[in-house]
Design a protein around this motif. Structure first.
Motif, PDB file in Angstrom:
ATOM      1  N   UNK A 133      10.377  -5.641   2.641  1.00 40.24           N
ATOM      2  CA  UNK A 133       9.030  -5.618   2.051  1.00 40.24           C
ATOM      3  C   UNK A 133       8.319  -5.204   3.465  1.00 40.24           C
ATOM      4  N   UNK A 134       8.552  -5.536   4.722  1.00 42.97           N
ATOM      5  CA  UNK A 134       7.794  -4.984   5.833  1.00 42.97           C
ATOM      6  C   UNK A 134       7.950  -3.558   5.890  1.00 42.97           C
ATOM      7  N   UNK A 135       9.216  -3.111   5.520  1.00 40.57           N
ATOM      8  CA  UNK A 135       9.328  -1.650   6.037  1.00 40.57           C
ATOM      9  C   UNK A 135       8.640  -0.887   4.775  1.00 40.57           C
ATOM     10  N   UNK A 136       8.654  -1.453   3.736  1.00 36.47           N
ATOM     11  CA  UNK A 136       7.654  -0.724   2.706  1.00 36.47           C
ATOM     12  C   UNK A 136       6.258  -0.607   2.861  1.00 36.47           C
ATOM     13  N   UNK A 137       5.793  -1.706   3.160  1.00 33.38           N
ATOM     14  CA  UNK A 137       4.453  -2.237   3.778  1.00 33.38           C
ATOM     15  C   UNK A 137       3.913  -0.834   4.656  1.00 33.38           C
ATOM     16  N   UNK A 143       3.881  -0.199  -6.598  1.00 29.71           N
ATOM     17  CA  UNK A 143       5.214  -1.066  -7.217  1.00 29.71           C
ATOM     18  C   UNK A 143       6.316  -0.184  -7.396  1.00 29.71           C
ATOM     19  N   UNK A 144       6.031   1.049  -7.561  1.00 29.03           N
ATOM     20  CA  UNK A 144       7.150   2.207  -7.813  1.00 29.03           C
ATOM     21  C   UNK A 144       7.805   2.413  -6.526  1.00 29.03           C
ATOM     22  N   UNK A 145       6.977   2.394  -5.555  1.00 24.22           N
ATOM     23  CA  UNK A 145       7.979   2.866  -4.304  1.00 24.22           C
ATOM     24  C   UNK A 145       8.782   1.575  -3.783  1.00 24.22           C
ATOM     25  N   UNK A 146       8.152   0.369  -3.904  1.00 24.08           N
ATOM     26  CA  UNK A 146       8.691  -0.781  -3.623  1.00 24.08           C
ATOM     27  C   UNK A 146       9.870  -0.913  -4.304  1.00 24.08           C
ATOM     28  N   UNK A 147       9.970  -0.801  -5.472  1.00 21.79           N
ATOM     29  CA  UNK A 147      11.292  -0.885  -6.131  1.00 21.79           C
ATOM     30  C   UNK A 147      12.537   0.158  -5.950  1.00 21.79           C
TER      31      UNK A 147
END
Ligand code: ASP
Ligand code: MG
Length: 417
Positions: A47-51, A110-114
């Motif tokens: 989640x950190x990487x994604x943010x 949300x798309x990128x997160x998944x």
């Protein structure tokens, strides 16, 4: 078939992965689907990487290498040879992830997160699979995204049961051992979707439902479901049996038992779910199944800290009736407050809410336009299911009780801390 789920804590280091093998040695290698979560706290790390990636559009080298090192380290402890295929597989996943970040144009969080968070489960299940292979355990690693079909609500995808049933019936055969990922699925365009945080239990329930499994076992670092949180109460006791309905009730009041979403498909087919200790796989643990509501029938304690008690009364002493109350609820919904408890009298209305999204100040301003408002933050909400005199007295002792609500099975207390 039996469906096993190993969560983050049960694959958090090399010793834990070895222990998965030990559990399988004790329980048998046949006729199983094993669902694996991301290792340890890796989903948080993703989640950190994604943010970081979404805010800078660069590849966040540092936080990404934390994840990579963690997995490589763990793999080095499990595999003696640097040439073991697992290393190339891990590297390939990181190449795929990096490529995604390079080429992705979407700004939809949300798309990128998944598309990114799924690597936690993919890598974790691959390491476990390679380890089982090394130990000579025959099995198939399967990509859950080819089986769990969902809509495109990224981060909170809804299962398409018909398609999922078809894929699972077709691809998973009794007798064999399968290893797959929790939490992830895919939509009609084959983009990755996820089932919500802590969604791996739900994955296990989906497989169980579609396979008419005999049982689901969730392997944990605790003996089973306890009647109280060991961090807050002395002498918590193991619950041997909980009915589906009682488990849903406990979850509703905030117990971290099994999520109702997970229980629903199991209840429909009356498939029992067991919560067991991966350290003592021979122990019975807790069964959530059809039958008696609770064994032993002892009081169960649930605590929610940091809640807000709001008292409302009309400005002109008129009654608090349907119209006012329905307006109030619309506001709770608007400001995403979860209502824990309600108590009303002729001219006042008290609620305890969970200020999950930090919208309290805005809510209060809005309410003040129409009501006299008083509120206390940081209160504690205690719930006792199946209370008796002793449990209630013990809990009330030395506490300043602000509100108390008693129903047949349940008592709730709001206290200052
Ligand atoms: N790894 C995901 C999470 O931590 C899913 C799960 O563990 O159930 O939320
Ligand atoms: Mg997890």
């Amino acid at each position: 078939m039996e469906i096993f789920k190993f969560g983050g804590a049960s694959v958090k280091d090399a010793a834990s992965v070895k222990n998965v093998l030990r559990v399988l040695q004790k329980t048998g290698f046949q006729d199983k689907v094993i669902v694996i979560s991301a290792m340890g706290k890796m989903t948080n790390a993703f989640e950190i990487v994604i943010a970081e990636y979404l805010s800078s559009r660069d590849i966040p080298g540092k936080s990404l290498s934390v994840i990579k090192e963690y997995h490589l380290d763990l793999a080095h402890q499990l595999f003696e040879s640097n040439q073991a295929p697992v290393f190339e597989k891990i590297n390939a996943f990181f190449r795929e992830l990096t490529n995604f970040m390079k080429h992705n144009k979407s700004v939809q969080y949300d798309f990128v997160y998944d598309q990114m968070v799924c690597f936690g489960e993919l890598i974790s299940s691959t390491i476990v699979s390679e380890y089982l292979k090394l130990q000579g355990i025959e099995h198939s690693w399967i990509d859950a995204r080819q089986f769990i079909k969902t809509d495109s609500t990224y981060r909170d995808a809804r299962v398409n049961w018909e398609e999922t049933q078809e894929k699972i019936t077709h691809g998973v055969k009794p007798g064999k051992l399968y290893l797959t990922q929790g939490f992830i699925g895919s939509d009609a365009n084959n983009f990755t979707t996820t089932l919500g945080r802590e969604g791996s239990d739900y994955t296990a329930a989906i497989f169980a439902y579609c396979l008419n499994a005999e049982k689901v076992i969730i392997w944990k670092d605790v003996p089973g479901v306890m009647n109280a949180d060991p961090r807050m109460f002395e002498n918590p006791q193991l619950l041997n049996q909980i009915s589906y309905e009682e488990a849903i009730e406990l979850a509703f009041y905030g117990a971290s038992v099994i999520h109702p979403k997970t229980l629903q498909p199991l209840q429909r087919k009356e498939i029992p779910l067991f919560v067991k200790s991966f350290l003592n796989p021979g122990d019975a643990g807790t069964a959530v199944s059809k039958g008696q509501s609770l064994i032993p029938e002892i009081p169960c304690f649930i605590v929610k800290k940091g809640q807000v008690l709001i008292s409302l009364s009309s400005l002109d002493f008129s009654f608090m009736v349907e119209e006012n109350i329905s307006d109030i609820f619309k506001l709770f919904h608007l400001y995403q407050m979860k209502v824990d408890l309600i108590q009303n009298s002729a001219i006042s209305f008290a609620v305890c809410v969970d200020n999950r999204f930090n919208n309290l100040e805005r809510l209060i301003q809005h309410l003040k336009a129409r009501f006299k408002v008083e509120f206390i933050t940081g209160v504690c909400l205690y719930t006792i299911r199946h209370f008796d005199d002793l449990s209630l007295k013990t809990l009330e002792k030395d506490k300043e009780v602000l509100l108390k609500q008693v129903t047949q099975n349940t008592v709730q207390l709001i206290t200052r801390t």
